[in-house]
Design a protein around this motif. Structure first.
Motif, PDB file in Angstrom:
ATOM      1  N   VAL A  37      24.126  48.138  -7.492  1.00  0.00           N
ATOM      2  CA  VAL A  37      25.009  48.385  -8.743  1.00  0.00           C
ATOM      3  C   VAL A  37      25.790  49.808  -8.863  1.00  0.00           C
ATOM      4  CG1 VAL A  37      25.649  47.792 -11.202  1.00  0.00           C
ATOM      5  CG2 VAL A  37      23.818  46.414 -10.165  1.00  0.00           C
ATOM      6  N   ARG A  38      25.022  50.628  -8.699  1.00  0.00           N
ATOM      7  CA  ARG A  38      25.418  52.068  -8.816  1.00  0.00           C
ATOM      8  C   ARG A  38      25.781  52.800  -7.353  1.00  0.00           C
ATOM      9  NH1 ARG A  38      27.840  52.945 -13.309  1.00  0.00           N
ATOM     10  NH2 ARG A  38      26.504  52.722 -15.343  1.00  0.00           N
ATOM     11  N   ASP A  39      25.434  51.830  -6.328  1.00  0.00           N
ATOM     12  CA  ASP A  39      25.830  52.045  -4.965  1.00  0.00           C
ATOM     13  C   ASP A  39      25.062  53.168  -4.637  1.00  0.00           C
ATOM     14  OD1 ASP A  39      26.649  51.443  -2.538  1.00  0.00           O
ATOM     15  OD2 ASP A  39      28.481  52.233  -2.841  1.00  0.00           O
ATOM     16  N   LEU A  40      24.022  53.588  -4.824  1.00  0.00           N
ATOM     17  CA  LEU A  40      23.251  54.922  -4.419  1.00  0.00           C
ATOM     18  C   LEU A  40      22.419  54.796  -3.391  1.00  0.00           C
ATOM     19  CD1 LEU A  40      22.690  56.258  -8.025  1.00  0.00           C
ATOM     20  CD2 LEU A  40      24.586  56.774  -6.501  1.00  0.00           C
ATOM     21  N   GLY A  41      22.182  53.413  -3.075  1.00  0.00           N
ATOM     22  CA  GLY A  41      21.295  53.382  -1.850  1.00  0.00           C
ATOM     23  C   GLY A  41      19.746  52.965  -1.983  1.00  0.00           C
ATOM     24  N   ALA A  42      19.248  52.411  -0.949  1.00  0.00           N
ATOM     25  CA  ALA A  42      17.976  52.033  -1.253  1.00  0.00           C
ATOM     26  C   ALA A  42      17.004  53.474  -1.230  1.00  0.00           C
ATOM     27  CB  ALA A  42      17.193  51.195   0.020  1.00  0.00           C
ATOM     28  N   SER A  43      17.146  54.396  -0.662  1.00  0.00           N
ATOM     29  CA  SER A  43      16.381  55.609  -0.579  1.00  0.00           C
ATOM     30  C   SER A  43      16.465  56.126  -2.073  1.00  0.00           C
ATOM     31  CB  SER A  43      17.014  56.627   0.341  1.00  0.00           C
ATOM     32  OG  SER A  43      16.841  56.305   1.713  1.00  0.00           O
ATOM     33  N   LEU A  49      12.015  55.134  -8.520  1.00  0.00           N
ATOM     34  CA  LEU A  49      10.739  54.341  -8.906  1.00  0.00           C
ATOM     35  C   LEU A  49       9.623  55.345  -8.449  1.00  0.00           C
ATOM     36  CD1 LEU A  49      11.512  50.860  -6.990  1.00  0.00           C
ATOM     37  CD2 LEU A  49      11.386  51.384  -9.706  1.00  0.00           C
ATOM     38  N   ALA A  50       9.665  56.132  -7.712  1.00  0.00           N
ATOM     39  CA  ALA A  50       8.540  57.144  -7.278  1.00  0.00           C
ATOM     40  C   ALA A  50       8.502  58.149  -8.544  1.00  0.00           C
ATOM     41  CB  ALA A  50       8.686  57.974  -6.104  1.00  0.00           C
ATOM     42  N   MET A  51       9.844  58.405  -9.145  1.00  0.00           N
ATOM     43  CA  MET A  51       9.852  59.594 -10.146  1.00  0.00           C
ATOM     44  C   MET A  51       9.231  58.909 -11.469  1.00  0.00           C
ATOM     45  SD  MET A  51      10.912  62.384  -9.485  1.00  0.00           S
ATOM     46  CE  MET A  51       9.885  62.247  -7.836  1.00  0.00           C
ATOM     47  N   LEU A  52       9.261  57.977 -11.634  1.00  0.00           N
ATOM     48  CA  LEU A  52       8.703  57.230 -13.004  1.00  0.00           C
ATOM     49  C   LEU A  52       7.271  57.471 -12.748  1.00  0.00           C
ATOM     50  CD1 LEU A  52      10.265  53.558 -12.909  1.00  0.00           C
ATOM     51  CD2 LEU A  52      10.568  55.639 -14.624  1.00  0.00           C
ATOM     52  N   ALA A  53       6.540  57.284 -11.585  1.00  0.00           N
ATOM     53  CA  ALA A  53       5.041  57.607 -11.548  1.00  0.00           C
ATOM     54  C   ALA A  53       4.709  59.022 -11.447  1.00  0.00           C
ATOM     55  CB  ALA A  53       4.555  57.018 -10.201  1.00  0.00           C
ATOM     56  N   VAL A  54       5.447  59.883 -10.755  1.00  0.00           N
ATOM     57  CA  VAL A  54       5.205  61.342 -10.716  1.00  0.00           C
ATOM     58  C   VAL A  54       5.434  62.173 -12.014  1.00  0.00           C
ATOM     59  CG1 VAL A  54       6.037  63.479  -9.576  1.00  0.00           C
ATOM     60  CG2 VAL A  54       6.256  61.516  -8.138  1.00  0.00           C
ATOM     61  N   SER A  55       6.284  61.616 -12.609  1.00  0.00           N
ATOM     62  CA  SER A  55       6.621  62.186 -14.195  1.00  0.00           C
ATOM     63  C   SER A  55       5.288  61.987 -14.899  1.00  0.00           C
ATOM     64  CB  SER A  55       7.903  61.783 -14.733  1.00  0.00           C
ATOM     65  OG  SER A  55       7.970  60.345 -14.875  1.00  0.00           O
ATOM     66  N   ALA A  56       4.851  60.660 -14.878  1.00  0.00           N
ATOM     67  CA  ALA A  56       3.575  60.535 -15.885  1.00  0.00           C
ATOM     68  C   ALA A  56       2.607  61.104 -15.172  1.00  0.00           C
ATOM     69  CB  ALA A  56       3.520  59.062 -15.385  1.00  0.00           C
ATOM     70  N   SER A  95      25.318  59.046 -10.732  1.00  0.00           N
ATOM     71  CA  SER A  95      25.020  59.870  -9.730  1.00  0.00           C
ATOM     72  C   SER A  95      23.542  59.959  -9.268  1.00  0.00           C
ATOM     73  CB  SER A  95      25.369  61.396  -9.969  1.00  0.00           C
ATOM     74  OG  SER A  95      24.895  62.053 -10.854  1.00  0.00           O
ATOM     75  N   GLU A  96      23.180  60.601  -8.170  1.00  0.00           N
ATOM     76  CA  GLU A  96      21.761  60.692  -7.881  1.00  0.00           C
ATOM     77  C   GLU A  96      20.830  61.464  -8.802  1.00  0.00           C
ATOM     78  OE1 GLU A  96      19.015  61.741  -3.846  1.00  0.00           O
ATOM     79  OE2 GLU A  96      21.113  61.316  -3.661  1.00  0.00           O
ATOM     80  N   ALA A  97      21.595  62.882  -9.116  1.00  0.00           N
ATOM     81  CA  ALA A  97      20.662  63.625  -9.848  1.00  0.00           C
ATOM     82  C   ALA A  97      20.577  63.157 -11.260  1.00  0.00           C
ATOM     83  CB  ALA A  97      21.813  64.865  -9.954  1.00  0.00           C
ATOM     84  N   GLN A  98      21.626  62.552 -11.795  1.00  0.00           N
ATOM     85  CA  GLN A  98      21.442  61.673 -13.247  1.00  0.00           C
ATOM     86  C   GLN A  98      20.640  60.582 -13.192  1.00  0.00           C
ATOM     87  OE1 GLN A  98      25.659  60.878 -13.819  1.00  0.00           O
ATOM     88  NE2 GLN A  98      25.679  62.509 -14.677  1.00  0.00           N
ATOM     89  N   VAL A  99      20.389  59.862 -12.189  1.00  0.00           N
ATOM     90  CA  VAL A  99      19.461  58.584 -12.356  1.00  0.00           C
ATOM     91  C   VAL A  99      17.982  59.230 -12.135  1.00  0.00           C
ATOM     92  CG1 VAL A  99      21.190  56.910 -11.794  1.00  0.00           C
ATOM     93  CG2 VAL A  99      19.856  58.119  -9.949  1.00  0.00           C
ATOM     94  N   ILE A 100      18.009  60.430 -11.346  1.00  0.00           N
ATOM     95  CA  ILE A 100      16.635  60.820 -11.184  1.00  0.00           C
ATOM     96  C   ILE A 100      16.245  61.542 -12.338  1.00  0.00           C
ATOM     97  CG2 ILE A 100      15.199  62.501  -9.697  1.00  0.00           C
ATOM     98  CD1 ILE A 100      16.632  61.730  -7.255  1.00  0.00           C
ATOM     99  N   ALA A 101      16.808  62.393 -12.890  1.00  0.00           N
ATOM    100  CA  ALA A 101      16.619  63.036 -14.187  1.00  0.00           C
ATOM    101  C   ALA A 101      16.279  62.065 -15.219  1.00  0.00           C
ATOM    102  CB  ALA A 101      17.911  63.940 -14.547  1.00  0.00           C
ATOM    103  N   SER A 102      16.918  61.022 -15.386  1.00  0.00           N
ATOM    104  CA  SER A 102      16.707  59.905 -16.523  1.00  0.00           C
ATOM    105  C   SER A 102      15.422  59.131 -16.325  1.00  0.00           C
ATOM    106  CB  SER A 102      17.787  58.807 -16.480  1.00  0.00           C
ATOM    107  OG  SER A 102      19.162  59.535 -16.755  1.00  0.00           O
ATOM    108  N   ALA A 103      15.295  58.952 -14.872  1.00  0.00           N
ATOM    109  CA  ALA A 103      13.831  58.103 -14.637  1.00  0.00           C
ATOM    110  C   ALA A 103      12.582  59.179 -14.975  1.00  0.00           C
ATOM    111  CB  ALA A 103      13.880  58.257 -13.100  1.00  0.00           C
ATOM    112  N   VAL A 104      12.778  60.543 -14.595  1.00  0.00           N
ATOM    113  CA  VAL A 104      11.760  61.383 -15.290  1.00  0.00           C
ATOM    114  C   VAL A 104      11.623  61.344 -16.680  1.00  0.00           C
ATOM    115  CG1 VAL A 104      11.225  63.862 -15.330  1.00  0.00           C
ATOM    116  CG2 VAL A 104      12.311  63.095 -13.171  1.00  0.00           C
TER     117      VAL A 104
END
Length: 434
Positions: A37-43, A49-56, A95-104
């Protein structure tokens, strides 16, 4: 006091159910949302998904100390605000940075909420009622996740990003409702755990005290195996085995997951009546045997060639058996963590066990997906059968370490005092009790 505790507990459970409902909206669709949907790619989706676990994993070692110093209520509120900001951020990020920060922010918030709520439930329950309180929490969590997933599926549309923004906004609102619910809870001034209310003094050597507790360490080892062999496989190894080895359709996998939720919802309180007066260690040992049968059924589903109906039925039964095992664990494991904890370290023990769970949930999916993806399906099933049998062995060994009150609080509470044969004996008994 009992009425106040009951009202507080009901408010906590209601808020928890609402947040689970909101979480169910987004969890099944997070990968699709980020990658397509956001077209940011599988990576990028994998990193999110990994950041959800790492931040925890990053915040949990500090959460227990904060709970024991400040109390669970403010920690829970901070967690709900962080989770709400993370959920809303995911919906608005492009953007990639925004979704990663939000996931954290989302992962850290959810991780903080779990041990804080567990500690609040401990404060608002007694040793005897604690099993039912945690079973109710588990039931409402699964019910909320299941209903949220179903409703979210009706609202989501891959061709319109706005539908996902709506989902994440609803999730954020549910977290804020949880925060409002716990913020207005009046915790008992005299909890049913002696000296559980934190004072201004900082617990000294909390981690050292925990690691020197042989029973808690053993329970953490058992917990790691439990979460690795079940929860850590649902969305990775077992799903990959089902689609690549058993060769069921993805839609059928959804039915299998629904069977898991249905088994939990249908069995939870029936199971509770059967197990709450039995030894916790024996109940956990039975879970290992049930999951052994479940993994054998999963293995057989990949060997039944030319009989797809039978293979599908075996796989669905695997998920259903996991649900029954989960129903047995919910009134045993979490209450046991609380009963093992010293009064001033309840938050630390809950956070440590949550950390063990998060480690298992981080390692389990990676191991499962790697083994099945590299054609090691037979070794994968064999490993998990051994893990399930290990749950039984570890549980029985733990049972020999526990006191009768820790292993079976209902029986300990029900043991009547020895009747005094005369007044002198009665007086002696009174002095002994005092």
């Amino acid at each position: 006091m009992t009425t106040a505790m009951g009202a507080a507990l009901r408010r906590i459970q209601l808020g928890n159910a609402l947040s689970a409902f909101g979480n169910g909206f987004t969890v099944p669709y997070l990968y699709v949302y980020v990658a397509k949907v956001r077209d940011l790619g599988a990576s990028t989706a994998g990193v999110v998904l990994a950041m959800l676990a790492v931040s925890a994993l990053a915040v949990l070692p500090l959460t227990g100390r904060a709970i024991d110093r400040r109390g669970p209520l403010p920690v829970a509120v901070v967690g709900t605000v962080s989770a709400a900001l993370g959920a809303l951020g995911l919906g608005l990020s492009s953007s990639e940075a925004q979704v990663i920060a939000s996931a954290v922010a989302l992962g850290a918030g959810i991780a903080v909420i779990q041990p804080a709520l567990a500690t609040m439930i401990v404060w608002c329950s007694t040793t005897v009622t604690r099993s039912r309180a945690f079973a109710t929490q588990f039931f409402l969590n699964n019910l909320g996740l299941g209903i949220g997933g179903l409703v979210g599926g009706l609202l989501v549309d891959e061709t319109h990003a706005s539908s996902f923004v709506r989902l994440f906004a609803i999730e954020a609102a549910m977290f804020l409702m949880l925060g409002a619910a716990v913020a207005t809870v009046r915790l008992p001034r005299a909890p049913k755990v002696e000296d559980a209310v934190p004072t201004g003094e900082r617990p000294q050597g909390a981690w050292r005290a925990l690691l020197s507790d042989r029973r808690m360490v053993w329970l953490c080892v058992l917990g790691f195996v439990v979460f690795f062999a079940c929860y850590g496989q649902f969305e990775s190894g077992l799903a990959a085995y089902a689609t690549e080895v058993t060769r069921i359709a993805p839609a059928t996998l959804g039915i299998a997951l629904a069977a898991n939720t249905a088994a939990i919802v249908a069995a939870q309180f029936v199971v509770l009546k059967l197990v709450e007066r039995r030894r916790r260690s024996r109940v956990m040992a039975v879970v290992g045997l049930i999951w052994t049968v479940a993994w054998i059924a999963a293995g057989l589903s990949g060997l039944v060639h030319g009989a797809q109906v039978v293979a599908t039925a075996l796989l669905i039964s695997t998920y259903a058996l996991f649900g029954i095992g989960e129903s047995l664990l919910s009134p045993t494991v979490a209450p046991l963590v609380a009963d093992l904890a010293p009064a001033s370290l309840i938050g630390q023990y809950n956070s440590a066990f949550a950390l063990v769970k998060q480690l298992a949930l981080a390692i389990g999916p990676a191991v499962g997906a790697l083994m099945v993806g590299h054609g090691m399906s037979a070794a994968y099933i064999g490993m998990l059968v051994v893990c399930a049998l290990g749950i039984t062995v570890l549980s029985l060994r733990l049972g020999r370490m526990l006191t009768p009150a820790q292993d079976n609080p209902h029986r300990a509470a029900a043991v009547p005092a020895r009747p005094a044969e005369n007044a002198a004996d009665g007086a002696e008994a009174a002095v002994a009790v005092a």
